[in-house]
Structure formats: structure tokens, C-alpha cells
Design an enzyme around this catalytic site. Structure first.
Site, PDB file in Angstrom:
ATOM      1  N   CYS A  38      -2.551  -3.727  -0.629  1.00 44.62           N
ATOM      2  CA  CYS A  38      -2.717  -2.431  -1.292  1.00 44.62           C
ATOM      3  C   CYS A  38      -3.474  -2.555  -2.618  1.00 44.62           C
ATOM      4  CB  CYS A  38      -1.356  -1.801  -1.542  1.00 44.62           C
ATOM      5  SG  CYS A  38      -0.237  -1.906  -0.124  1.00 44.62           S
TER       6      CYS A  38
ATOM      7  N   HIS B 260      -2.029   7.274   0.084  1.00 43.18           N
ATOM      8  CA  HIS B 260      -2.117   5.824  -0.087  1.00 43.18           C
ATOM      9  C   HIS B 260      -2.967   5.187   1.020  1.00 43.18           C
ATOM     10  CE1 HIS B 260      -1.277   1.778  -1.052  1.00 43.18           C
ATOM     11  NE2 HIS B 260      -0.111   1.616  -0.422  1.00 43.18           N
TER      12      HIS B 260
END
Length: 393
Positions: free
Chosen positions: A86, A335
């Protein structure tokens, strides 16, 4: 070494887009970034590109960087793919700054892209799991929600953090995301909504978890030697810090801190020459509500035992003393793994440029972005300030 500056930043909408490809989402982000450069920019001005992506679903694991840059007309330049879960595009921004500070490039595109919603739930869990410790977490059946639930449980035990305080993170970020036209979940929610949602991994419920997302983000960086060709209102990259840690949560000494974030923040603050008291806002990694609470203390905004009260008191709202996640954060904005870090920098650029629309803060001068990979195996922090440096803090 030379200074690096933000001269433009843009993103696609975040959400689920079955009619889009990873190339088309990237092109939208790149075009929006170019359009945001005050005095304009041409594709031939870009010396180098860095692209962050995990490749959810195995879409284009090899040469994904050139696959998207050739699509927007960036022919022949060096292109590097960064994979750090991420934190992939947070690290792409860091690598772009390094290229400029070293003198190897004058203008760099730092970016990220991900498509996550066209595969089954099982496949998504498999791909998200590869960002954790493989043998003892993923293959033993632990999901990322489960890993962060362990952090939340320990935080509750050590500091008395409550489910209501976790829910305040969702309420605040949805309030901000409702004012962001690019947000995936751009609606407000009540504290009751956030408290009463179905459990995902106890003590975390649905409103304590971010969504899976398609999207892209792009940031244009320029050296001090050419920045005046593009803008009279530069935004300086004042500090850059990165850190790493053991990939598995069970391998660490603490469940209530993310040491990689602390290493990254310490280095960024040291480079910039100032600290958390000088910040006007922060975009932090809130993949789960407990992640935002831990970020408060890891970044020095408060003590660990104060994190729950810090959000419940309203101090991190847009009109609070330390606004956090004015974009809506991962929780509301979305996200898309490889695009998340660059997307945070897009929000910093908009706030410091006075172009954040309904969520604009009152003349911010210094902002921070904080991007975490996995459950804390990697982290990167950037500090940005208005002007040519030296006067903001």
C-alpha cells in the site's frame, strides 16, 4: 543537493469502474496533473517516471510502468515500477525526489494505479494477503482485517481505547469525503451508523474498514533549476523519510505502534528542520480506524494513550487544531493500493495551492503525508511547505 518542488498533481475518481482500464485511469490522473501546473507542461518536459502498483489480480505484473506511460505519450524515458504494497506510490514520490535531488532529472512523474474491483472477494483477499507475512499470517488464514483487529484489541487493552473512539474516525473522514468529488464513498455517516455496522473482525466493524478501490494518482516534481518555468507559487518538498520493519505483526515487539512510521517521520522532520507542532494538516494512512489512531502517536501528534480522545474531541476535524485526512482518507476517499500514497500527495498539493474546494483549510503553509505498506512492513512520510523554503515553519 538540489531542492525538489511539487508543480502539479491530479487523480482519477476513486471507486468501481468496470468500463475503465488501468491505462485509462492512469491517463485521467496524468492529464489532471498536467492541467494543474499553473504555467503548463508538455510531455516532452518529463525526464523520468516512477509508477507504484501491486497488480491486484495479476493484471500486468511485468512492465506495468512502461505499459501506462507509453499510453500517455511518455516515449523513451526511464520508467521504474515500485512495489511496496500500500506504500508503493508513496515510495514512487520518494524515488522521484531522489532523482531530482541527485541531479539525474529535472522533471519527474511520480504516480500509482490499481484496479481491485474486477476480481472475486476470495481473489482480493489472496492478493491483499501477499502484503503480509505469507507463511504465518496469510497461509494460516489471517486476513488484513484480522491483523489490524489484533492491533485494535491490544490498543484497547493498553490504553482504554473504545469502539466509539474508533467510530469517530469514520464519522470525521466521511464528513470530509462528502466534500471530495473524487471520493468512492462520498457520503456522511452518523456516529450511530458507525457504531452499529456489522462486525468484520472483532472489534472492527464495516465502518472501521476502508473499501477496495480502482483509481490512479499522479504527481509532477521539478528541480529548483526549472521550477520557475512552471509556477510562481512553488510547493517545496521540505522533508522525506522512509522506514521498514518486520513484515509479520507477530515478529514485532509492539502491536500498538508502527515503528516503520516512526522511523520515517523522524527522518522527514530532521530533514525539514521542524516537527509536528509546525504542521497545518496531515493525510495519514487509515486503512482501518485503528491505523489512524496509531498514526497520531507515531507521527508525534499526541501520546498513544491520548489517541482515542484526540479524534473524539474534534481536534482532527477540518476546523480542529490538527486537521487529519481532509480528503476523506482511505476510509471515504478510497484505497486503490498502488495509487494511495500519490493520492495523499494530491490532497497536500490541493490544500497548499488553495484548490481544495469545499474542504479547503484556511491558508495552510505546511502539510504531511503518511503512507504505510501492509501492516507496517514499510512506511514513507513527506513534508511539504509553500514557497521556496525557509519561511514556512
Amino acid at each position: 543537493m538540489r531542492d525538489a518542488y511539487l508543480i502539479g498533481a491530479g487523480q482519477s475518481d476513486y471507486g468501481s469502474f468496470p468500463g475503465e482500464s488501468y491505462r485509462s485511469l492512469f491517463a485521467t490522473a496524468f492529464e489532471n496533473a498536467c492541467d494543474s501546473v499553473p504555467d503548463g507542461i508538455e510531455t516532452e518536459d518529463v525526464d523520468e517516471a516512477v509508477v507504484g502498483t501491486l497488480g491486484v489480480g495479476g493484471r500486468q505484473l511485468g512492465l506495468s510502468g512502461p505499459a501506462v506511460t507509453e499510453h500517455v505519450g511518455l516515449h523513451g524515458i526511464p520508467v521504474t515500477r515500485v512495489e511496496n504494497a500500500c506504500a508503493a506510490s508513496g515510495y514512487s514520490v520518494r524515488q522521484g525526489v531522489q532523482a531530482i535531488r541527485s541531479g539525474m532529472a529535472d522533471v519527474v512523474l511520480a504516480s500509482g494505479v490499481e484496479i481491485m474491483t474486477d476480481v472475486s472477494g476470495d481473489a482480493v483477499r489472496y492478493w491483499l494477503g501477499v502484503s503480509g507475512e505469507t507463511e504465518w499470517e496469510r497461509l494460516s488464514g489471517t486476513t488484513f482485517a484480522g491483523v489490524y483487529a489484533q492491533m485494535a484489541s491490544r490498543h484497547m487493552q493498553e490504553y482504554g481505547t473504545t469502539r466509539e473512539e474508533l467510530s469517530h474516525v469514520a464519522v470525521k473522514n466521511h464528513e470530509n469525503g462528502a466534500k471530495n468529488p473524487h471520493a468512492q464513498l462520498g457520503f456522511e455517516c452518523s456516529l450511530e451508523d458507525a457504531m452499529d455496522a456489522p462486525t468484520v473482525a472483532d472489534p472492527l466493524n464495516l465502518y472501521h474498514c476502508c473499501p477496495t478501490t480502482d483509481g490512479a494518482a499522479a504527481v509532477l516534481l521539478a528541480s529548483e533549476d526549472v521550477v520557475e518555468n512552471y509556477t510562481d507559487d512553488p510547493i517545496r518538498v521540505a522533508g522525506v523519510g522512509a522506514g521498514s520493519d518486520r513484515v509479520g505483526l507477530f515478529q514485532r515487539d509492539t502491536y500498538t505502534e508502527v515503528p516503520a512510521s516512526q522511523y520515517a517521520a523522524d527522518r522527514a522532520y530532521e530533514m525539514a528542520g521542524y516537527g509536528p507542532d509546525d504542521l497545518d494538516f496531515a493525510e495519514v494512512h487509515d486503512c482501518f480506524a485503528i491505523a489512524e489512531l496509531m498514526a497520531y502517536s507515531d507521527l508525534g501528534l499526541c501520546e498513544p494513550e491520548e489517541a482515542g480522545e484526540f479524534v473524539a474531541s474534534g481536534k482532527t476535524k477540518r476546523d480542529g487544531e490538527m486537521p487529519v485526512n481532509t480528503s476523506g482518507g482511505l476510509k471515504s476517499k478510497g484505497h486503490p493500493i498502488g495509487a494511495t500514497g500519490a493520492g495523499q500527495v494530491v490532497e497536500a498539493f490541493k490544500q497548499l495551492s488553495g484548490d481544495a474546494g469545499e474542504r479547503q483549510l484556511d491558508d495552510p503553509q505546511v502539510g504531511l503525508t503518511h503512507n504505510v505498506g501492509g501492516s507496517g512492513g514499510a512506511a514513507v512520510v513527506h513534508l511539504f511547505e509553500k514557497g521556496l523554503g525557509g519561511d514556512a515553519a
